[in-house]
Design an enzyme around this catalytic site. Structure first.
Site, PDB file in Angstrom:
ATOM      1  N   GLY A 297       7.382   4.409   8.443  1.00  0.00           N
ATOM      2  CA  GLY A 297       6.484   5.495   8.815  1.00  0.00           C
ATOM      3  C   GLY A 297       6.789   5.982  10.210  1.00  0.00           C
ATOM      4  O   GLY A 297       7.923   5.889  10.695  1.00  0.00           O
ATOM      5  N   SER A 298       5.778   6.488  10.877  1.00  0.00           N
ATOM      6  CA  SER A 298       5.976   7.105  12.183  1.00  0.00           C
ATOM      7  C   SER A 298       6.195   6.054  13.268  1.00  0.00           C
ATOM      8  O   SER A 298       5.723   4.915  13.171  1.00  0.00           O
ATOM      9  CB  SER A 298       4.762   7.964  12.549  1.00  0.00           C
ATOM     10  OG  SER A 298       3.656   7.144  12.899  1.00  0.00           O
ATOM     11  N   THR A 299       6.896   6.467  14.326  1.00  0.00           N
ATOM     12  CA  THR A 299       7.155   5.579  15.449  1.00  0.00           C
ATOM     13  C   THR A 299       5.855   5.176  16.143  1.00  0.00           C
ATOM     14  O   THR A 299       5.700   4.025  16.575  1.00  0.00           O
ATOM     15  CB  THR A 299       8.108   6.260  16.447  1.00  0.00           C
ATOM     16  OG1 THR A 299       9.377   6.420  15.819  1.00  0.00           O
ATOM     17  CG2 THR A 299       8.285   5.428  17.711  1.00  0.00           C
ATOM     18  N   GLU A 300       4.913   6.103  16.246  1.00  0.00           N
ATOM     19  CA  GLU A 300       3.650   5.799  16.918  1.00  0.00           C
ATOM     20  C   GLU A 300       2.909   4.685  16.200  1.00  0.00           C
ATOM     21  O   GLU A 300       2.406   3.743  16.826  1.00  0.00           O
ATOM     22  CB  GLU A 300       2.775   7.057  16.996  1.00  0.00           C
ATOM     23  CG  GLU A 300       3.269   8.118  17.959  1.00  0.00           C
ATOM     24  CD  GLU A 300       4.564   8.792  17.507  1.00  0.00           C
ATOM     25  OE1 GLU A 300       4.809   8.845  16.274  1.00  0.00           O
ATOM     26  OE2 GLU A 300       5.327   9.255  18.359  1.00  0.00           O
TER      27      GLU A 300
ATOM     28  N   LYS B 162       0.852  -1.196   0.000  1.00  0.00           N
ATOM     29  CA  LYS B 162       0.000   0.000   0.000  1.00  0.00           C
ATOM     30  C   LYS B 162       0.883   1.238   0.000  1.00  0.00           C
ATOM     31  O   LYS B 162       1.626   1.490   0.947  1.00  0.00           O
ATOM     32  CB  LYS B 162      -0.907   0.047   1.231  1.00  0.00           C
ATOM     33  CG  LYS B 162      -1.963   1.163   1.123  1.00  0.00           C
ATOM     34  CD  LYS B 162      -2.599   1.513   2.456  1.00  0.00           C
ATOM     35  CE  LYS B 162      -1.780   2.495   3.247  1.00  0.00           C
ATOM     36  NZ  LYS B 162      -1.739   3.863   2.636  1.00  0.00           N
TER      37      LYS B 162
ATOM     38  N   GLU C 217      10.227  14.771  16.031  1.00  0.00           N
ATOM     39  CA  GLU C 217      10.520  14.720  14.599  1.00  0.00           C
ATOM     40  C   GLU C 217       9.561  15.661  13.877  1.00  0.00           C
ATOM     41  O   GLU C 217       8.359  15.405  13.793  1.00  0.00           O
ATOM     42  CB  GLU C 217      10.362  13.289  14.069  1.00  0.00           C
ATOM     43  CG  GLU C 217      10.764  13.159  12.619  1.00  0.00           C
ATOM     44  CD  GLU C 217      10.626  11.744  12.093  1.00  0.00           C
ATOM     45  OE1 GLU C 217      11.438  11.347  11.242  1.00  0.00           O
ATOM     46  OE2 GLU C 217       9.701  11.037  12.528  1.00  0.00           O
TER      47      GLU C 217
ATOM     48  N   GLY D  68       4.298   2.526  14.182  1.00  0.00           N
ATOM     49  CA  GLY D  68       5.125   1.335  14.312  1.00  0.00           C
ATOM     50  C   GLY D  68       4.860   0.589  15.600  1.00  0.00           C
ATOM     51  O   GLY D  68       4.803  -0.646  15.630  1.00  0.00           O
TER      52      GLY D  68
END
Length: 783
Positions: free
Chosen positions: A242-245, A190, A392, A247
């Site tokens: 992508g973002s840590t959140e 995606k 970030e 992840g």
């Protein structure tokens, strides 16, 4: 303007890229794009707009993926996977080579489309992104050809679900798809909701080269579609950038599923400038570090740390250079910075900068046109705890902080929860390499920045995720070692009440915990009964959360072990084997008391001794590599320890099982907190005196006995633990993976009883790979 004026001003004139061919392609799809599933495009469904961020104009309608669409794509990938994996490596290599060639043939088309879709300057898409895309497919065509020889015994995962971000849409696609296909996997990918168009153009290239139907499937949509991919029961491996959140959410969502997982997440990378650096070159490096791609780069050098002695000069030169940056039309070849990808991202940048201003930072900014643009920004007077230092921003905003000594620089560089990249500038290469070894980052550039190549792994430490993309380590991420299967038994809660079973003729002795090189009483004050073949055989300390905390603290203080040479670690491990051998009879008797037959007990001890010798031999032989990357660069792939590891040991073969986890971990320089067999912990606690007499430094090995899953949960939740191995029940494995999401520690979970610890499966390089992480250090050379 006269020639004289032009020569005096030396400014660029307009140099627009012709976009007619791309606009014609978009116009031919004005009814909307469907998904690419099973080798063909579906009819458009419910669509959403894709806009050119530089103009705000709608340029395409793209289908919103549903759970049903994802299911169809996964079924197509599953159907195609067996036959794709059965192809010879050479046959897969031919397809990857064809894709690389066709990417090159359509390079200008792809570069223009990427600039229109993403907003980045055409110079970047033309000269960096698209050439690297082709490079990744060429590189992995080579891996497809030789993987069977170079990576024997490994096999593809099966169907890979991949979710990529919007900052490098086509390049991130190549990072994911190329190694997956080379390894024999099929994919469902995606692209980002904001930037799906080059992925759809890539799908047309797949059809153009005749890639078998179902090998590559592209499903467009928002986070709902991505969630459907990640959560699909028939996906074997998930790869996310992508973002840590997000992840962390994926880590929890996939916990206990058995899926492979790689995460390439956020960053807040330091850009360290020492007093003896080439200041002009370092200033130009900042341009590449933070204003490249409008700062929308996970490894962007967003935190400048500059030596106090040259800070004033550096800031003056940087501010002057910032004023010359051209922000504007991405299709103009003279543009340095294009548009921010979407108004939502622009607002986030503005909000974070406003928070920084409220904290008292000083801003210097260039200029930018109206619309979805943001000027290059330099923030000074920034405290380490400022939002601009910690969060970030993912925009063209850089902070500048001074330092006095190299140790100050390292402390500031590591003052972040991330660990993706770092850039170090000094004419003293010895200093650069010393700092590179101390910085907690997966990629370190010396006197350069944002240098990328398919031949070098990319990925981070800590909350920047785990796994690597590119090179040998990236190829391994799409191959798995066949895992043994078994059914674990639930363990009863340890009993801390008197057992009433009678004692022995020997002087009574209760095994204590072992923390920081010393025997320690458990915080609970309780001991629990250890049963043998003929009744109770002793008592072990009932460890709890506080004991784990103390053990982790002791392990953290043993950081010098990781800096010791492999030879020195090998000698200590040889001593372990020597001292176990000297007391072999005692260890065998202990195992017999648990119910082992004399021959089996003797064999377990002897295998434990041999295992000490095998890992001692590996301690100075598990080498890194010098990767073949760009010219005039030495790219070092260094195997580094994870740090502090939690080891939850198997129930059976309690001596050998514990040592089979401890030895590879410490051989690679980690310190460990060991939870031994809950039912037979005395085999591990008998190692106390062996550890004390084998020169094992205090804190390198810590042992906490007690309830397996309770202690495992505490270890998994502890942010001071960097890696976790768990051998136990299926529910416990799921718990460990879910709880590890707090700091995204690396985990390896396995069902108790599945592996024969006395056989070949009980040792191997797979243990060493899982006990290390790769740091890639780029060192340019020449004039």
């Amino acid at each position: 303007m006269s020639i004289r004026e032009i020569l005096k001003d030396m400014s660029y004139g307009p140099a627009p890229e012709d976009s007619k061919i791309v606009e014609g392609w978009l116009d031919s799809h004005r009814e909307g794009f469907g998904h690419f599933i099973d080798g063909a495009f579906t009819a458009p469904g419910e669509t959403f707009e894709v806009r050119n961020p530089a103009t705000g104009r709608a340029i395409a309608q793209v289908t919103q993926g549903t759970a049903s669409d994802v299911d169809t794509a996964v079924k197509a990938a599953r159907k195609a996977q067996k036959s794709w994996a059965k192809l010879s490596g050479h046959e897969r290599a031919r397809y990857l080579y064809a894709i690389a060639r066709h990417v090159q043939q359509h390079a200008r088309f792809l570069a223009v489309l990427e600039a229109i879709d993403n907003g980045k300057p055409i110079r970047e898409t033309r000269d960096i992104d698209v050439p690297l895309v082709a490079r990744h497919f060429y590189h992995h065509a080579g891996w497809a050809e030789i993987a069977e020889d170079e990576l024997p015994g490994l096999e593809p995962y099966g169907v890979c679900g991949q979710v990529i971000p919007w900052n490098f849409p086509l390049l991130m696609l190549s990072w994911k798809i190329a190694p997956a296909l080379a390894a024999g996997n099929t994919v469902v990918l995606k692209p980002a909701e904001y930037t799906p168009l080059t992925a759809l153009a890539f799908a047309e290239i797949c059809a153009e080269v005749g890639l078998p139907a179902g090998v590559v499937n592209i499903v467009t949509g928002d986070g709902e579609a991505g969630g459907a991919i990640v959560g699909h029961d028939d996906i074997d491996k998930v790869a996310f950038t992508g973002s840590t959140e997000v992840g962390k959410t994926i880590r929890r969502q996939t916990a206990g599923s058995g899926k492979g997982l790689t995460l390439e997440l956020g960053g807040k990378s330091p850009f360290v400038v020492f007093a003896d650096a080439d200041i002009d070159a370092a200033v130009e490096g900042v341009v590449d570090a933070i204003w490249f791609n409008q700062g929308q780069v996970c490894c962007a050098g967003a935190r400048i740390l500059v030596a106090e002695a040259v800070a004033e000069r550096f800031e003056t030169l940087l501010a002057r250079r910032m004023e010359t940056l051209v922000v504007g039309d991405p299709l103009d070849k003279g543009t340095d910075m294009g548009a921010i990808v979407h108004p939502v991202q622009l607002e986030r940048i503005k909000e974070l900068v406003a928070q920084g201003e409220a904290e008292g930072v000083t801003l210097r900014q260039g200029t930018a046109p109206d619309g979805c643009f943001y000027p290059p920004t330099l923030a000074t007077n920034v405290q380490p705890a400022s939002v601009l230092s910690t969060e970030e921003i993912f925009g063209p905003v850089v902070t500048l902080t001074t330092f006095r000594t190299p140790s100050d620089a390292v402390e500031l560089a590591n003052n972040t929860r991330y660990g993706l990249a770092a850039s170090i500038w000094s004419e003293n290469v010895n200093l650069c390499l010393d700092i590179a070894a101390q910085v907690k980052a997966g990629v370190v550039w010396i006197n350069c920045t944002n240098v990328l190549d398919a031949g070098a792994g990319f990925g981070g430490y800590r909350e920047s995720g785990f796994g690597r993309e590119g090179a040998r380590e990236g190829m391994r991420a799409y191959l798995k070692t066949p895992a043994p299967k078994g059914k674990a038994e639930d363990l009863p809660a340890p009993s801390a009440v008197p057992h009433g079973g009678g004692g022995s003729d020997a002087v009574d002795r209760t095994a204590k915990l072992f923390v920081g090189g010393k025997q320690a009483r458990p915080d609970s004050g309780y001991a629990y009964t250890v049963e043998g073949a003929k009744g109770p055989v002793g008592l072990a300390g009932l460890g709890n959360r506080k004991d784990i905390r103390n053990a982790v603290e002791a392990a953290s203080k043993a950081g010098g072990w990781g800096k010791a040479t492999g030879h020195n670690r090998a000698q200590v491990i040889y001593y372990l084997g020597e001292n176990i051998s000297a007391r072999a009879g005692e260890f065998a008797a202990r195992l017999e008391a648990f119910g082992a037959k004399p021959a089996a007990a003797k064999a377990e001890v002897e295998t434990a001794i041999r295992r000490c010798f095998w890992y001692a031999a590996q301690a100075d032989k598990f080498d890194g590599a010098v990767h073949q990357t760009k010219s005039a660069h030495v790219t070092l792939a260094m195997n580094e320890p994870l740090g502090v590891m939690g080891l939850v040991c198997p129930t059976g073969q309690p001596l050998l099982g514990a040592l089979s986890l401890v030895l590879p971990a410490i051989a690679m320089g980690n310190s460990v907190v060991v939870v031994p067999s809950q039912t037979h912990p005395l085999a591990a606690t008998d190692l106390y005196q062996v550890l004390e007499t084998s020169d094992v430094p205090a804190g390198v090995v810590n042992i906490v006995t007690g309830p397996r899953d309770e202690l495992a949960k505490t270890l998994a939740q502890h942010d001071g633990v960097d890696g976790m191995w768990y051998v136990g029940g299926t529910e416990g494995a799921a718990m460990v993976e879910a709880e590890s999401a707090g700091n995204l520690k690396q985990t390896w979970t396995e069902t108790d009883g599945a592996r024969d610890w006395s056989g070949r499966d009980g040792q191997g390089r797979a243990f060493l790979h899982r006990a290390t992480q790769v740091k890639n250090i780029w060192v340019p050379y020449g004039e």
